[in-house]
Design a protein around this motif. Structure first.
Motif, PDB file in Angstrom:
ATOM      1  N   THR A 169       0.687  -1.020   0.152  1.00 51.35           N
ATOM      2  CA  THR A 169      -0.074  -0.574  -0.206  1.00 51.35           C
ATOM      3  C   THR A 169       0.761   1.245   0.147  1.00 51.35           C
ATOM      4  N   GLY A 170       1.069   1.546  -0.711  1.00 52.71           N
ATOM      5  CA  GLY A 170       1.125   3.459  -1.103  1.00 52.71           C
ATOM      6  C   GLY A 170       0.088   4.457  -0.584  1.00 52.71           C
ATOM      7  N   SER A 171       0.841   5.763   0.037  1.00 52.96           N
ATOM      8  CA  SER A 171       1.104   6.833   0.646  1.00 52.96           C
ATOM      9  C   SER A 171      -0.384   7.718  -0.406  1.00 52.96           C
ATOM     10  N   PRO A 172      -1.340   8.184   0.199  1.00 55.44           N
ATOM     11  CA  PRO A 172      -1.693   9.502  -0.978  1.00 55.44           C
ATOM     12  C   PRO A 172      -0.758  11.007  -1.484  1.00 55.44           C
ATOM     13  N   TRP A 173       0.152  10.440  -0.251  1.00 61.77           N
ATOM     14  CA  TRP A 173       0.830  11.958  -0.540  1.00 61.77           C
ATOM     15  C   TRP A 173       1.661  10.941  -0.947  1.00 61.77           C
ATOM     16  N   ALA A 174       2.481  10.601  -1.182  1.00 61.23           N
ATOM     17  CA  ALA A 174       3.474  10.461  -2.135  1.00 61.23           C
ATOM     18  C   ALA A 174       3.193   8.325  -2.648  1.00 61.23           C
ATOM     19  N   PRO A 175       3.162   8.112  -3.789  1.00 63.19           N
ATOM     20  CA  PRO A 175       2.450   6.767  -3.466  1.00 63.19           C
ATOM     21  C   PRO A 175       3.386   5.488  -3.591  1.00 63.19           C
ATOM     22  N   ALA A 176       4.369   6.137  -4.041  1.00 60.79           N
ATOM     23  CA  ALA A 176       5.595   5.157  -3.693  1.00 60.79           C
ATOM     24  C   ALA A 176       5.616   5.436  -2.607  1.00 60.79           C
ATOM     25  N   LEU A 177       5.915   5.829  -1.669  1.00 57.56           N
ATOM     26  CA  LEU A 177       6.196   5.817  -0.121  1.00 57.56           C
ATOM     27  C   LEU A 177       5.255   5.059   1.080  1.00 57.56           C
ATOM     28  N   THR A 178       5.925   5.025   1.729  1.00 62.31           N
ATOM     29  CA  THR A 178       4.420   4.302   2.576  1.00 62.31           C
ATOM     30  C   THR A 178       3.527   5.152   3.280  1.00 62.31           C
ATOM     31  N   PRO A 179       2.786   4.287   3.792  1.00 65.31           N
ATOM     32  CA  PRO A 179       1.196   5.464   4.842  1.00 65.31           C
ATOM     33  C   PRO A 179       1.483   4.904   6.223  1.00 65.31           C
ATOM     34  N   GLY A 180       2.768   4.209   6.447  1.00 65.06           N
ATOM     35  CA  GLY A 180       3.548   2.942   7.899  1.00 65.06           C
ATOM     36  C   GLY A 180       1.809   1.750   7.966  1.00 65.06           C
ATOM     37  N   GLY A 181       2.401   1.775   9.334  1.00 64.62           N
ATOM     38  CA  GLY A 181       1.259   0.195   9.406  1.00 64.62           C
ATOM     39  C   GLY A 181       1.318   0.351  10.855  1.00 64.62           C
ATOM     40  N   SER A 182       0.752  -0.168  11.592  1.00 65.99           N
ATOM     41  CA  SER A 182      -0.100  -1.489  10.456  1.00 65.99           C
ATOM     42  C   SER A 182      -1.357  -1.451  10.367  1.00 65.99           C
ATOM     43  N   SER A 183      -2.031   0.144  10.350  1.00 62.90           N
ATOM     44  CA  SER A 183      -3.040   0.022  10.340  1.00 62.90           C
ATOM     45  C   SER A 183      -3.135   1.157   8.568  1.00 62.90           C
ATOM     46  N   GLY A 184      -2.195   0.458   7.526  1.00 65.88           N
ATOM     47  CA  GLY A 184      -1.439   2.205   6.249  1.00 65.88           C
ATOM     48  C   GLY A 184      -2.944   1.628   5.866  1.00 65.88           C
ATOM     49  N   GLY A 185      -3.460   0.595   5.407  1.00 70.36           N
ATOM     50  CA  GLY A 185      -4.724   0.356   4.676  1.00 70.36           C
ATOM     51  C   GLY A 185      -5.382   1.472   4.584  1.00 70.36           C
ATOM     52  N   ALA A 186      -5.576   1.655   6.045  1.00 74.51           N
ATOM     53  CA  ALA A 186      -6.955   2.703   6.550  1.00 74.51           C
ATOM     54  C   ALA A 186      -6.481   3.783   6.686  1.00 74.51           C
ATOM     55  N   ALA A 187      -5.770   4.083   7.075  1.00 83.03           N
ATOM     56  CA  ALA A 187      -5.006   6.070   6.775  1.00 83.03           C
ATOM     57  C   ALA A 187      -5.050   6.177   5.314  1.00 83.03           C
ATOM     58  N   ALA A 188      -4.324   5.454   4.425  1.00 81.24           N
ATOM     59  CA  ALA A 188      -4.555   5.316   2.740  1.00 81.24           C
ATOM     60  C   ALA A 188      -5.839   5.916   2.510  1.00 81.24           C
ATOM     61  N   ALA A 189      -6.498   5.208   2.879  1.00 84.70           N
ATOM     62  CA  ALA A 189      -8.345   5.519   2.854  1.00 84.70           C
ATOM     63  C   ALA A 189      -8.449   6.441   3.274  1.00 84.70           C
TER      64      ALA A 189
END
Length: 464
Positions: free
Chosen positions: A141-161
């Motif tokens: 999963t990528g970050s909406p701010w920079a899809p090549a970077l991580t949104p973190g984890g483990s709730s990364g998909g939740a945060a990115a959404a």
């Protein structure tokens, strides 16, 4: 005109009540947004077949003037390690790739009973034991701010959404910072409640003792408060939810700001922007003191990795096929946990008990603690952790040094956005309170939100 996917939950509900739009229209807008942006993020991994029907029932309730709660009709996504009836729950591991639960986990059930439209599952790392979001079932999963970077984890998909507009709210879990750090990386509000505030039952086995709690990720403080009001409250199925603190804090006057920990590098921008944001609390009339953290964390740091190892070892005994098909890393962790003597678990419990006493003592001399939520800016999405911070080498949890101890202590904490980095990447501070002070945290957070209108700074993403 603002698209409905851009609205907060609070704004959506106000429109439902005023009959400006319906829950069905809100869900359709969110699903259109999902179709447009999710292929580039991989935040949402499954959709609920009954979401449209739920939105239609909610729409009818508003027409009849009988909504079930202040969350009725709001589209909410659920993290993949939480059970949502009729939708796959893989926990990011291949053994559960095709497993579909027939019931909701307790926090999910409370949202459904409140009329929320539970429309999707969000991505998480395998066994939710990582600070980034990748797994062998659904990928990175990528970050909406920079899809090549991580949104973190483990709730990364939740945060990115949520950050991308795929629903105004998400239900996540936090066992070592897994709500607060993704919220920080994505410019969101993320609340980790106290142990027991949000009861847990009927879900996957706990593998992090009682450290992991469920809580909201949102684009504003008001929305996080809406979800907490639905989720909280004692339940017979979770004895810890009956624990009460006789002196629950309702006011705050003194904040201790700790922007670094001994021997732990912090990105200079994070430290600088968090210290700057701390002065906002002075403008709110609170005394802000900049000092070191008066806690001894060495013993906790020594046993931290063993908690997950012991948890996975127990999981391997109770669900052997899950670990047989798991990634080698987690098989190795389970084997390491199985080799530890039973006395090591007892030592861990003693360390945790000692920390909790220290933290209770700390909050007799200060009302709130303010720290960064993250030590590093987002790093490449498929990389487990940043190998260096501020030019210094770090290990797997170097980026997470500020959050895990709060889980072990069991205290509530909320992530709030601060000024982004010069690269445009989000940064967050966490406000940590005494036991069961969630509503005080939310009150302070709303006052901070009014004085530091970070939503305007982050609005560019939500307007795309």
């Amino acid at each position: 005109m603002t698209a409905l996917w851009q609205c907060t939950a609070t704004e959506l509900v106000a429109g439902f009540r005023a009959k400006q739009w319906s829950p069905k229209e809100a869900l359709d807008s969110v699903l259109e947004r999902l179709e447009a942006v999710n292929p580039g993020l991989n935040a949402v991994i499954a959709l609920a077949d009954d979401a449209q029907e739920a939105a239609e029932r909610s729409s009818l309730r508003y027409i009849e003037g009988r909504p079930l709660s202040p969350l009725d009709g709001v589209p909410i996504s659920i993290k993949d390690n939480l059970l949502l009836a009729g939708v796959p729950a893989t926990w990011g591991t291949t053994a559960l790739r095709h497993w579909i639960p027939d019931h909701d986990e307790l926090p999910v059930a409370r949202l459904r009973q409140a009329g929320a439209v539970l429309f999707a599952k969000t991505n998480a790392p395998e066994f939710t034991l990582e600070g980034y979001t990748d797994n062998p079932v659904y990928g990175v999963t990528g970050s909406p701010w920079a899809p090549a970077l991580t949104p973190g984890g483990s709730s990364g998909g939740a945060a990115a959404a949520v950050a991308a507009g795929i629903g105004p709210l998400a239900l996540g879990t936090d066992g070592g910072g897994s709500i607060r750090r993704p919220a920080a990386h994505c410019g969101l509000v993320g609340l980790k409640p106290s142990i027991g505030t949000v009861p847990r039952a009927d879900g996957f086995p706990q593998i992090l003792l009682d450290f992991e709690v469920a809580g909201p990720l949102a684009r504003c403080v008001e929305d996080a408060a809406l979800m907490l009001n639905v989720l909280e409250g004692a339940c017979l199925e979770d004895r810890q939810s009956w624990m009460e603190h006789s002196g629950r804090r309702t006011t705050a006057s003194r904040v201790l700001c700790v922007s670094s920990l001994p021997g732990c590098p912090v990105d200079p921008q994070i430290r600088r922007h968090v210290e700057k944001a701390a002065t906002t609390f002075s403008r709110m009339g609170l005394e802000v003191v900049f000092d070191t953290l008066p806690l001894e964390l060495a013993a906790l740091n020594e046993i931290w990795s063993e908690v997950g190892q012991i948890g996975l070892a127990h999981l391997a005994e109770t669900h052997p096929t899950w670990l047989e098909h798991a990634s080698p890393k987690y098989q190795d962790m389970a084997n390491a946990g199985a080799r530890l003597p039973a006395s090591r678990l007892w030592h861990t419990l003693d360390v945790v008990s000692c920390l909790r006493r220290q933290v209770d003592t700390l909050f007799t001399s200060t009302d709130m603690l303010l720290m960064p939520s993250i030590a590093a800016l987002s790093w490449p999405a498929s990389q487990a952790y940043p190998p260096t911070i501020d030019g210094q080498p770090v290990g797997p949890r170097g980026h997470a040094v500020f959050t895990g101890w709060v889980n072990a202590a069991g205290n509530p904490a909320i992530n709030l956005p601060v000024e982004p980095s010069h690269e445009g990447l989000p940064i967050g501070l966490q406000l940590i309170g005494p036991w069961q002070s969630e509503h005080l945290l939310l009150d302070l957070a709303q006052r901070y939100q009014r004085l530091a209108p970070w939503k305007a700074r982050y609005a560019d993403l939500w307007e795309r």
